[in-house]
Design a protein around this motif. Structure first.
Motif, PDB file in Angstrom:
ATOM      1  N   PHE A   1      20.808 -31.546  85.556  1.00 62.02           N
ATOM      2  CA  PHE A   1      19.794 -31.142  84.916  1.00 62.02           C
ATOM      3  C   PHE A   1      20.069 -31.355  83.327  1.00 62.02           C
ATOM      4  CE2 PHE A   1      19.862 -28.272  88.257  1.00 62.02           C
ATOM      5  CZ  PHE A   1      18.754 -28.639  89.152  1.00 62.02           C
ATOM      6  N   ALA A   2      19.051 -31.761  82.439  1.00 64.09           N
ATOM      7  CA  ALA A   2      18.987 -31.805  81.170  1.00 64.09           C
ATOM      8  C   ALA A   2      19.758 -30.463  80.448  1.00 64.09           C
ATOM      9  CB  ALA A   2      17.938 -32.359  80.474  1.00 64.09           C
ATOM     10  N   PRO A   3      20.382 -30.345  79.827  1.00 58.48           N
ATOM     11  CA  PRO A   3      21.060 -29.093  79.370  1.00 58.48           C
ATOM     12  C   PRO A   3      19.991 -28.338  78.419  1.00 58.48           C
ATOM     13  CG  PRO A   3      22.846 -30.556  79.130  1.00 58.48           C
ATOM     14  CD  PRO A   3      21.744 -31.453  79.411  1.00 58.48           C
ATOM     15  N   SER A   4      19.207 -29.207  77.619  1.00 59.14           N
ATOM     16  CA  SER A   4      18.142 -28.610  76.888  1.00 59.14           C
ATOM     17  C   SER A   4      17.208 -27.609  77.520  1.00 59.14           C
ATOM     18  CB  SER A   4      17.542 -29.692  76.104  1.00 59.14           C
ATOM     19  OG  SER A   4      16.921 -30.669  76.800  1.00 59.14           O
TER      20      SER A   4
ATOM     21  N   LEU B   1      10.331 -26.953  77.490  1.00 62.42           N
ATOM     22  CA  LEU B   1      11.380 -27.154  76.782  1.00 62.42           C
ATOM     23  C   LEU B   1      11.619 -28.647  76.892  1.00 62.42           C
ATOM     24  CD1 LEU B   1      13.974 -24.494  77.739  1.00 62.42           C
ATOM     25  CD2 LEU B   1      13.032 -24.786  75.396  1.00 62.42           C
ATOM     26  N   PRO B   2      12.421 -29.259  75.838  1.00 66.15           N
ATOM     27  CA  PRO B   2      12.127 -30.802  75.927  1.00 66.15           C
ATOM     28  C   PRO B   2      13.660 -31.296  76.722  1.00 66.15           C
ATOM     29  CG  PRO B   2      13.308 -29.951  73.945  1.00 66.15           C
ATOM     30  CD  PRO B   2      12.869 -29.019  74.657  1.00 66.15           C
ATOM     31  N   HIS B   3      13.388 -32.660  77.216  1.00 71.12           N
ATOM     32  CA  HIS B   3      14.471 -33.325  77.863  1.00 71.12           C
ATOM     33  C   HIS B   3      15.428 -34.193  77.166  1.00 71.12           C
ATOM     34  CE1 HIS B   3      13.182 -32.539  82.040  1.00 71.12           C
ATOM     35  NE2 HIS B   3      11.972 -32.482  81.599  1.00 71.12           N
ATOM     36  N   HIS B   4      16.533 -33.495  76.873  1.00 69.12           N
ATOM     37  CA  HIS B   4      17.591 -34.549  75.938  1.00 69.12           C
ATOM     38  C   HIS B   4      18.579 -34.805  76.915  1.00 69.12           C
ATOM     39  CE1 HIS B   4      15.882 -32.339  72.347  1.00 69.12           C
ATOM     40  NE2 HIS B   4      15.271 -33.178  72.521  1.00 69.12           N
ATOM     41  N   ALA B   5      18.378 -35.991  77.528  1.00 74.34           N
ATOM     42  CA  ALA B   5      19.292 -36.179  78.765  1.00 74.34           C
ATOM     43  C   ALA B   5      19.802 -37.798  78.506  1.00 74.34           C
ATOM     44  CB  ALA B   5      19.082 -35.822  79.758  1.00 74.34           C
TER      45      ALA B   5
ATOM     46  N   ALA C   1      32.026 -36.476  63.367  1.00 77.70           N
ATOM     47  CA  ALA C   1      30.547 -36.385  63.275  1.00 77.70           C
ATOM     48  C   ALA C   1      30.236 -34.976  63.494  1.00 77.70           C
ATOM     49  CB  ALA C   1      29.681 -37.302  64.344  1.00 77.70           C
ATOM     50  N   ILE C   2      29.006 -34.692  62.997  1.00 80.04           N
ATOM     51  CA  ILE C   2      28.323 -33.398  62.831  1.00 80.04           C
ATOM     52  C   ILE C   2      26.938 -33.245  63.418  1.00 80.04           C
ATOM     53  CG2 ILE C   2      27.719 -31.260  61.498  1.00 80.04           C
ATOM     54  CD1 ILE C   2      29.615 -32.331  59.487  1.00 80.04           C
ATOM     55  N   ARG C   3      26.587 -32.485  64.090  1.00 82.95           N
ATOM     56  CA  ARG C   3      25.264 -32.134  64.487  1.00 82.95           C
ATOM     57  C   ARG C   3      24.758 -30.669  64.606  1.00 82.95           C
ATOM     58  NH1 ARG C   3      23.644 -31.047  69.772  1.00 82.95           N
ATOM     59  NH2 ARG C   3      25.579 -32.118  70.734  1.00 82.95           N
ATOM     60  N   ARG C   4      23.516 -30.519  63.910  1.00 85.91           N
ATOM     61  CA  ARG C   4      22.876 -29.253  63.781  1.00 85.91           C
ATOM     62  C   ARG C   4      21.736 -29.204  64.590  1.00 85.91           C
ATOM     63  NH1 ARG C   4      23.062 -27.472  57.742  1.00 85.91           N
ATOM     64  NH2 ARG C   4      25.352 -27.381  58.263  1.00 85.91           N
ATOM     65  N   GLY C   5      21.566 -28.509  65.597  1.00 80.79           N
ATOM     66  CA  GLY C   5      20.223 -28.749  66.360  1.00 80.79           C
ATOM     67  C   GLY C   5      20.054 -30.254  66.691  1.00 80.79           C
ATOM     68  N   ASN C   6      18.546 -30.440  66.268  1.00 79.25           N
ATOM     69  CA  ASN C   6      18.000 -31.729  66.244  1.00 79.25           C
ATOM     70  C   ASN C   6      17.559 -32.239  64.851  1.00 79.25           C
ATOM     71  OD1 ASN C   6      17.684 -33.919  67.855  1.00 79.25           O
ATOM     72  ND2 ASN C   6      15.657 -33.541  68.585  1.00 79.25           N
ATOM     73  N   GLN C   7      18.389 -31.580  63.679  1.00 84.18           N
ATOM     74  CA  GLN C   7      18.051 -31.457  62.350  1.00 84.18           C
ATOM     75  C   GLN C   7      18.769 -32.883  61.915  1.00 84.18           C
ATOM     76  OE1 GLN C   7      19.228 -28.090  60.033  1.00 84.18           O
ATOM     77  NE2 GLN C   7      18.758 -29.203  58.069  1.00 84.18           N
ATOM     78  N   ARG C   8      18.089 -33.460  61.058  1.00 85.29           N
ATOM     79  CA  ARG C   8      18.837 -34.800  60.348  1.00 85.29           C
ATOM     80  C   ARG C   8      19.468 -34.323  59.144  1.00 85.29           C
ATOM     81  NH1 ARG C   8      17.915 -39.292  57.361  1.00 85.29           N
ATOM     82  NH2 ARG C   8      15.863 -39.118  56.766  1.00 85.29           N
TER      83      ARG C   8
ATOM     84  N   VAL D   1      23.786 -22.172  71.180  1.00 86.19           N
ATOM     85  CA  VAL D   1      23.339 -23.066  72.282  1.00 86.19           C
ATOM     86  C   VAL D   1      22.455 -24.077  71.315  1.00 86.19           C
ATOM     87  CG1 VAL D   1      23.413 -21.556  74.162  1.00 86.19           C
ATOM     88  CG2 VAL D   1      21.307 -21.580  72.884  1.00 86.19           C
ATOM     89  N   TYR D   2      22.203 -23.687  70.080  1.00 87.04           N
ATOM     90  CA  TYR D   2      21.327 -24.435  69.533  1.00 87.04           C
ATOM     91  C   TYR D   2      21.178 -25.826  69.116  1.00 87.04           C
ATOM     92  CZ  TYR D   2      18.305 -25.447  65.385  1.00 87.04           C
ATOM     93  OH  TYR D   2      17.206 -26.060  64.639  1.00 87.04           O
ATOM     94  N   SER D   3      22.758 -26.258  68.766  1.00 88.52           N
ATOM     95  CA  SER D   3      23.105 -27.500  68.640  1.00 88.52           C
ATOM     96  C   SER D   3      23.581 -28.121  69.690  1.00 88.52           C
ATOM     97  CB  SER D   3      24.336 -27.672  67.650  1.00 88.52           C
ATOM     98  OG  SER D   3      23.636 -27.289  66.376  1.00 88.52           O
ATOM     99  N   THR D   4      24.284 -27.540  70.752  1.00 90.87           N
ATOM    100  CA  THR D   4      24.516 -28.105  72.210  1.00 90.87           C
ATOM    101  C   THR D   4      23.330 -28.593  72.988  1.00 90.87           C
ATOM    102  OG1 THR D   4      26.241 -26.437  72.156  1.00 90.87           O
ATOM    103  CG2 THR D   4      25.689 -27.571  74.271  1.00 90.87           C
ATOM    104  N   GLY D   5      21.991 -27.726  72.708  1.00 90.32           N
ATOM    105  CA  GLY D   5      21.015 -28.273  73.371  1.00 90.32           C
ATOM    106  C   GLY D   5      20.278 -29.160  72.536  1.00 90.32           C
ATOM    107  N   GLN D   6      20.354 -29.529  71.454  1.00 86.46           N
ATOM    108  CA  GLN D   6      19.612 -30.429  70.630  1.00 86.46           C
ATOM    109  C   GLN D   6      18.294 -29.934  70.281  1.00 86.46           C
ATOM    110  OE1 GLN D   6      19.895 -34.760  72.057  1.00 86.46           O
ATOM    111  NE2 GLN D   6      21.454 -33.939  73.520  1.00 86.46           N
ATOM    112  N   TYR D   7      18.309 -28.582  69.973  1.00 84.30           N
ATOM    113  CA  TYR D   7      16.911 -27.983  70.217  1.00 84.30           C
ATOM    114  C   TYR D   7      16.452 -28.094  68.523  1.00 84.30           C
ATOM    115  CZ  TYR D   7      17.798 -25.539  74.319  1.00 84.30           C
ATOM    116  OH  TYR D   7      18.123 -25.321  75.768  1.00 84.30           O
ATOM    117  N   ARG D   8      15.054 -28.174  68.330  1.00 86.23           N
ATOM    118  CA  ARG D   8      14.381 -28.042  67.136  1.00 86.23           C
ATOM    119  C   ARG D   8      13.696 -26.709  67.094  1.00 86.23           C
ATOM    120  NH1 ARG D   8      10.629 -33.319  68.174  1.00 86.23           N
ATOM    121  NH2 ARG D   8      11.034 -32.210  70.188  1.00 86.23           N
TER     122      ARG D   8
END
Length: 575
Positions: free
Chosen positions: A122-125, A190-194, A323-330, A537-544
């Motif tokens: 399943f999508a982790p998000s 919740l969104p599908h980010h897979a 690289a860096i990721r913060r949720g789904n924020q650009r 879990v915020y960035s791992t799930g690519q959440y907004r």
């Protein structure tokens, strides 16, 4: 003096809301000022940091360092990931809520997050945010389920009261069951980010600098072959302090240009074929030949609020940040100059000595199973989990006080080699200890200076026409607003003196007001910043933010309604 003390409390709140100073520094600074002003005597100040309930919380967190290494957590997570998505969600939510009723919820999320994020079904998000919410809901059902309950208990013990192990359960269990039902039903939003190549996968941001001797200088984006990179997209260029976006194919490159890419992390190896590109000061061809590993920045990490340019990251961890990721924020601009935040996902190119560094677990949650600390052996696992269960049973049956049982268990874990003194020293929760100890001293100072009397008079004036129930609701709402904007423990520390003064002003039993603070401080379902497991879990799930809001507001409504209706019914205000 009373007004000055009260003014300092408002100043403390303003500092916490600004986010520029950590709660530990802010609370400690105010406590020191109170001591210098003579509002808190030195013995009372020192006693605040040795409060029995606070010591219980600290020992519990140290014991949890062994519990989070239990192989049962990873095995359980893998077994839950079968069947339909709705079925898997219900099993994960139910199991994590039950575990977090007795285990520290941060340890539960840390133990399950990697397995959930890496499972292929399943999508982790769709699962990670319900996991975090469920641990919060399970934590409200017992005294040891969440640090917030123990923080409130610290204040209660200081006031001559205190909670038993299952006193929170009378309201917590029905509220948790109702909220968990809503959580399972709303998880479908919740969104599908897979998918690896669609727009949802473009979530990591890597910054590569064109070196002064690069052969790419003077040639266009098209000519340099940067136009059609598989799985990567050139988002913008930072040149002499200004951003160029969108980037046209005919744009020529200049020395010291910073190229910001976004895309699938598995495709970042494509950058190593370009001569004259550097990632955070290291040649791309050198950095990307190492193993790539995802980590989440811990809420206890001293790297928070620091930039990669200010810390010697490579030497400290034998790893380079790719690289860096913060949720789904650009993230915009040169990534090396962006202050890091708790919950940020970092993609690291690790060297051979990365595993040997002792500061890894303090700074990061590892999403790669091969890099996790070794799981406990069979006998160590039995000692940690079985010993903790016996400790709770002894406390519940009043055979042995909880603190004494935890101290005995900690001693057994150290003697058996399950925990090491060096590990306890590295991960000792100094920030939490300073925050709560200082908050206890501040509460004492408010009483001595007369600030508490002003709060009492203000509460009487505000709610005199509405009654004690309205005052109870006000205390809950105050704590809820604070926990959504500052940390949950800081919210409890700020709200408790107000709730206590409110109960005193009405001559009511303080128990429901203290519970309003405890439950309100855990009512963090709308924003990710107030609760550390949400940040995990915020960035791992690519959440907004809107993802958390869509899932959280129905849960928050059910949760709050349950607390406000059940608490005064189970624990009346008195005659």
């Amino acid at each position: 003096m009373a007004w000055l003390a009260l003014l300092s409390l408002f100043g403390l709140l303003a500092i916490l809301l600004s986010g520029r100073v950590t709660p530990a520094v802010a609370f400690t600074s105010v406590a020191v000022l109170y001591a210098l002003a003579g509002w808190v005597e030195t013995p009372r100040l020192l006693n605040a940091y040795t409060n029995p309930a606070l010591v219980t919380l600290l020992v519990l967190l140290m014991v949890s360092q062994a519990l989070e290494r239990s192989p049962w957590l990873t095995t359980l997570a893998k077994r839950l990931m079968h069947g339909s998505e709705r079925h898997a969600t219900a099993k994960l939510v139910g199991a994590s809520a039950l575990l977090s009723a007795f285990f520290n919820n941060t340890a539960v999320v840390a133990g399950l997050m990697s397995a959930v994020a890496k499972q292929p079904h399943f999508a982790p998000s769709r699962l990670l945010l319900p996991l975090s919410f469920a641990t919060v809901l399970g934590g409200i059902t017992t005294l040891v389920g969440t640090s917030t309950n123990l923080v409130v208990n610290s204040f209660a013990v200081e006031a001559g009261l205190g909670f038993s192990l299952f006193q929170f359960s009378w309201v917590g269990v029905p509220v948790a069951l109702l909220s968990l039902g809503m959580l399972i039903w709303r998880a479908r939003c919740l969104p599908h980010h897979a998918a690896p190549f669609d727009e949802a996968a473009l979530h990591y941001f890597a910054a590569a600098q064109v070196t002064p001797d690069s052969p790419m200088i003077g040639h266009s984006i098209e000519a340099n072959g940067l136009r059609h990179l598989e799985g990567l997209y050139l988002l913008e260029i930072e040149r002499e302090g200004r951003l160029i976006t969108p980037v046209g194919p005919d744009m020529p490159l200049q020395a010291n240009d910073t190229l910001v890419f976004t895309g699938d992390i598995s495709k970042l190896h494509a950058l190593q074929r370009f001569s004259g590109l550097a990632l955070f000061g290291h040649p791309a061809s050198q950095l990307l030949t190492d193993n790539l590993v995802e980590v989440v920045l811990s809420h206890d990490s001293p790297l928070i609020h620091q930039t990669l340019q200010n810390v010697d990251f490579r030497s400290r961890f034998d790893a380079g940040v790719v690289a860096i990721r913060r949720g789904n924020q650009r993230l915009k601009g040169q990534l090396g100059r962006i202050p890091l935040k708790a919950g940020d996902c970092l993609l690291l190119a690790i060297g051979p000595d990365f595993h040997q560094h002792h500061n890894i677990t303090r700074n990061f949650y590892l999403l790669d199973d091969s890099l996790q600390r070794p799981s406990l052996g069979q006998w160590q696992n039995l000692l940690a989990v079985g010993g903790f269960a016996l400790t709770l049973i002894a406390a519940a049956t009043q055979v042995l006080p909880l603190l004494h049982g935890l101290l005995l268990l900690l001693e057994a874990l150290l003697l058996s080699g399950t925990l090491q003194l060096a590990e306890l020293r590295r991960r000792f929760p100094f920030a939490l200890w300073l925050t709560i100890g200082s908050a206890l001293a501040i509460a004492q100072g408010l009483s001595q200076s007369g600030g508490a009397d002003i709060i009492t008079q203000g509460v009487q004036a505000l709610f005199s026409g509405y009654g004690v129930y309205a005052a109870f609701v006000g205390c809950y709402l105050l704590t809820w607003l604070l926990t959504e904007t500052v940390t949950n423990n800081a919210a409890a520390a700020l709200s408790f003196p107000v709730a206590w003064a409110t109960a005193q002003s009405f001559g009511a039993d303080p128990t429901p007001f203290m519970l309003a603070v405890a439950y309100g401080a855990s009512a963090c379902f709308l924003l990710p910043f107030g609760y550390q497991t949400h940040l995990m879990v915020y960035s791992t799930g690519q959440y907004r933010l809107k993802d958390i809001w869509r899932l959280g507001w129905p849960v928050s409504v059910v949760y709050s309604a349950g607390v406000l209706l059940l608490t005064p019914w189970v624990f009346p205000f008195g005659e």
